[in-house]
Every structure is written in C-alpha cells, then in structure tokens.
Write an enzyme that holds these catalytic residues in place. Structure first.
Site, PDB file in Angstrom:
ATOM      1  N   ASN A 161       5.248   5.993   5.392  1.00 34.88           N
ATOM      2  CA  ASN A 161       3.951   6.455   4.884  1.00 34.88           C
ATOM      3  C   ASN A 161       2.907   6.554   5.999  1.00 34.88           C
ATOM      4  O   ASN A 161       1.710   6.576   5.740  1.00 34.88           O
ATOM      5  CB  ASN A 161       3.394   5.513   3.804  1.00 34.88           C
ATOM      6  CG  ASN A 161       3.877   5.892   2.400  1.00 34.88           C
ATOM      7  OD1 ASN A 161       3.277   5.503   1.413  1.00 34.88           O
ATOM      8  ND2 ASN A 161       4.927   6.679   2.296  1.00 34.88           N
TER       9      ASN A 161
ATOM     10  N   PRO B 178       0.779  -1.235   0.000  1.00 34.39           N
ATOM     11  CA  PRO B 178       0.000   0.000   0.000  1.00 34.39           C
ATOM     12  C   PRO B 178       0.813   1.290   0.000  1.00 34.39           C
ATOM     13  O   PRO B 178       0.235   2.368  -0.050  1.00 34.39           O
ATOM     14  CB  PRO B 178      -0.776  -0.101   1.321  1.00 34.39           C
ATOM     15  CG  PRO B 178       0.197  -0.800   2.234  1.00 34.39           C
ATOM     16  CD  PRO B 178       0.983  -1.750   1.371  1.00 34.39           C
ATOM     17  N   THR B 179       2.165   1.189   0.048  1.00 35.12           N
ATOM     18  CA  THR B 179       2.930   2.427   0.227  1.00 35.12           C
ATOM     19  C   THR B 179       3.242   3.114  -1.106  1.00 35.12           C
ATOM     20  O   THR B 179       3.135   2.515  -2.172  1.00 35.12           O
ATOM     21  CB  THR B 179       4.278   2.144   0.930  1.00 35.12           C
ATOM     22  OG1 THR B 179       5.066   1.314   0.076  1.00 35.12           O
ATOM     23  CG2 THR B 179       4.071   1.460   2.267  1.00 35.12           C
ATOM     24  N   CYS B 180       3.649   4.373  -1.001  1.00 35.01           N
ATOM     25  CA  CYS B 180       3.962   5.161  -2.195  1.00 35.01           C
ATOM     26  C   CYS B 180       5.406   4.962  -2.611  1.00 35.01           C
ATOM     27  O   CYS B 180       6.154   5.925  -2.809  1.00 35.01           O
ATOM     28  CB  CYS B 180       3.719   6.639  -1.916  1.00 35.01           C
ATOM     29  SG  CYS B 180       2.030   6.951  -1.441  1.00 35.01           S
ATOM     30  N   ASP B 181       5.836   3.720  -2.704  1.00 32.27           N
ATOM     31  CA  ASP B 181       7.189   3.420  -3.151  1.00 32.27           C
ATOM     32  C   ASP B 181       7.061   2.363  -4.226  1.00 32.27           C
ATOM     33  O   ASP B 181       6.426   1.329  -4.014  1.00 32.27           O
ATOM     34  CB  ASP B 181       8.033   2.905  -1.977  1.00 32.27           C
ATOM     35  CG  ASP B 181       9.500   2.757  -2.360  1.00 32.27           C
ATOM     36  OD1 ASP B 181       9.789   2.174  -3.423  1.00 32.27           O
ATOM     37  OD2 ASP B 181      10.356   3.232  -1.592  1.00 32.27           O
TER      38      ASP B 181
END
Ligand SMILES: *Cc1c(COP(=O)(O)O)cnc(C)c1O
Length: 375
Positions: free
Chosen positions: A365, A321-324
């Site tokens: 995050n 789910p992270t922005c990476d």
C-alpha cells in the site's frame, strides 16, 4: 518502557510508526539468561531483531549467533562476530548458501532430513552437524508446528550416516515453540535427546552437544514464568536424564533477548463505529499486520498497548492502516483504550522488540517499513 526510551521519544519526536530499542535492556536480558543457564553457550537467534547495534552489543557481551541465511551471517560478521561463533540453524538451505557459509568459515549446521544432510556433506565437508527433532509445541503462544524437526528414530538414523558422509555428528537440537509459558515443556525433549545420546553412544557415535533451542518468553499482557525458574527446570531435567554426563549446551534465545527491550511508537489514524447501536470503537493505527505486527495473527501475541491519557476506558477493536481485510490486530482479545482517545494521539506498543521490524513489508500500500532506532 524505560526512561531512556521515553526521553528519546520526547526529545527526537521520530516519525511514526517506529521501533525504539534500549540496548541496555538487551544487555540485561543477556546477563539474565547467562545467570539462569550458566552452562549454556548463548546463540542469539538473529531473526528476532538483526539491527546492527544489537548484534554489536551482543558480540561485546560474548554472545554467539544462530543464523537463518547468508545475509544474517554477513550481518554477524560485520558486527564483529567470528565465524566460529555462528551456527547456520535453518534446516532449509540452498546448496549455494551452505557453500557461501562454509567459505565464510561457518562449520556448524542444522538439518532435519536426509536430503539436507547430503547437501551439507557436499557443500560444507567435514563440518559439525546437529539434527533437529520434532516437539509438540504445547504450551507455546507461537508454536513452530511440524515444519521443523524429524522423528527421533529418523534423527538417529541420519546421525549414524554422518561418518560415511564425512561429517561430524555433533548433537541434537529442538525448539519447544516460541513464547513458551510452561517450564516443564523442555523436559520431554531433553528426555528424548538423552535416550538418543545413549543409543548412539552404544554404537560408538559420541554426540557432544545438546541445543535447547529458543522459546524463552518475554512478558506481553500476561505474566510468564521467571527465566530463573525455566533455567532451574531445564537443569533439573538435564541431571535427571543425562546424569553426570551432561553434554555441551547451546541456547538460542530470540524473543527473550529483545522482546521487552523495544517499544513501537504509533499514531491513531482513525476512530470510528460500525453502526449506531454497536458501541465498540474501531481504532486504526499507522502500523498493522503488514507493518511489523505479523505475530498478532490469530491474536497469538498480545502486546500491551498504552495511551498517555488516564481517563475511563472502553472496548476497542484495533486494526492497521492497509487496504487488506486481514489487517485487523485484535478483535476478540479484550483491548480497552481511554474513551477520550483522539485521532492523532500517539500510542505505545510495548514489548515489541522481537519479530517486528523485520516482519514489516517493504511497501504494501506504499507504506514504508518502520524505522528501528537502537539507543
Ligand atoms: C526462531 C528460532 C529461535 C528463537 O526462538 P525464540 O522463541 O524467539 O527464542 C531459536 N532457534 C531457532 C532454530 C529458531 O528458528
């Protein structure tokens, strides 16, 4: 997935993501290893999962512990373990940490370099030390590379220096690589160690202990050899290379002890497609590489993932789910999930008891680290 875990998830409905560990399976795993390698003292590798309840259960069962830091040593002591059941097995230690371990009563230390040996001599005088030798890591899904261990010739030279440094040259260790799928991989290391025992013995240095390391596999998507088959192969190698002078043995299981004892409960956050003509669904979970699934790096460790839905399945890419952009779990490995999978569904990530809860970042995050319930 045990009935006990299924009941816990149904009754308690804990927030996701979370890891649920069945302590009875940990105990069963301990007994299995003791049966497979009855001559070896078991030193549980605490880093695999240091949950207090796991350590307490293993203390009850008579386990000893392989630790990597002073905090891990303190966790073992808090769980009722004794200092003489603790090995400080990390080959990379600050002098202050060696001293702190020594003050707590720890007298067994690993090294793989001259500089580390000299640190131990100063900060933990008179202790027992063992030298870790390099292995190829072949046959392992999570090899430990060249970061740990030194060449046998160097190890021998360093063990010869121990007496002058006021240390006891106690033994040799190796690690054949984590999630090792080939029983024969222990043989080469045992052969090398036996030759070192003989060479040192000829010069009056009598090593007492051989540390067989970890590497014992747990079952993920693929079958692995039975633990008793690995044990039998190791015992054959010991007889072949050491004859009737087999030293005291240590085994340091991590993954084998807790891997299959834990299930991660996760929620589907999003299901989407990248274009109208690409049928592959992208399934985003509320856990990813930074939430504890670090060993999906390179798709090396492939957890079985289950949905409660029973219908037709289709290919998916699984991501966190992270922005990476690195937070993709499986793209090449052929994962399939039911075509009627829906946002909000819960999934089970099985055999996830090892190297997950402690790999969770503190707050990348803003996501909290996952909880671990031991039942
Ligand atoms: C990590 C580690 C282990 C445990 O390895 P597994 O493959 O999980 O069994 C054992 N010994 C040492 C020194 C380790 O660093």
């Amino acid at each position: 997935m045990t009935q006990k875990i299924a009941r816990f998830l149904a009754d308690e409905a804990p927030a996701t993501p979370c890891l649920v560990v069945d302590l009875d399976l940990v105990a069963a795993n301990f007994r299995k290893l003791r049966t497979a390698l009855p001559e070896a003292a078991i030193y549980y590798a605490v880093k695999a999962n240091p949950a207090p309840a796991i350590l307490e259960r293993l203390v009850e069962l008579g386990s000893a512990f392989d630790t990597a830091s002073v905090n891990e040593i303190d966790m073992v002591l808090a769980a009722g373990g004794r200092a003489d059941q603790i090995s400080f097995g990390n080959t990379i230690k600050k002098m202050s940490c060696i001293r702190a371990a020594y003050e707590r009563g720890v007298r067994l230390f690993a090294f793989d370099s001259e500089q580390e040996l000299e640190k131990i001599a100063v900060a933990a005088p008179g202790s027992r030390v063992f030298c870790r030798i390099l292995t190829s890591g072949k046959g392992a899904d999570w090899p430990l590379s060249r970061k740990f261990g030194c060449a046998p010739a160097m190890a021998e030279a360093l063990l010869r220096r121990c007496r002058d440094l006021g240390l006891e040259a106690f033994g040799i260790s190796f690690h054949v690589g984590s999630q090792q799928r080939e029983p024969k991989q222990w043989d080469e290391a045992i052969r090398t160690a036996a030759a070192m025992f003989r060479a040192l013995d000829a010069d009056g240095i009598e090593l007492k202990m051989l540390n067989l390391g970890g590497g014992f596999p747990t079952r993920y998507r693929r079958n692995v050899p039975k633990l008793c088959a690995i044990g039998a192969a190791i015992r054959r190698s010991l007889r072949k290379h050491f004859g009737n002078r087999i030293p005291d043995l240590i085994a340091e299981p991590g993954r084998q002890m807790v891997g299959n004892a834990g299930v991660i409960h996760t929620e589907v956050v999003l299901i989407s497609q990248k274009s109208a003509d690409d049928p592959r669904r992208w399934v985003y979970l509320d856990i990813g590489k930074f939430g504890g699934l670090a060993e999906t790096e390179g798709e090396a460790i492939q957890y079985p993932i289950r949905s409660h839905r029973r219908g037709k399945t289709g290919r998916v890419v699984l991501a966190g789910p992270t922005c990476d952009s690195a937070d993709v779990l499986y793209e090449k490995a052929n994962y399939r999930l039911p075509v009627d999978l829906s946002i909000g569904d819960r999934l089970e990530i099985r055999a996830a008891g090892a190297y997950t809860s402690t790999y969770a970042s503190v707050a990348f995050n803003g996501f909290e680290p996952m909880r671990c319930y031991c039942i």
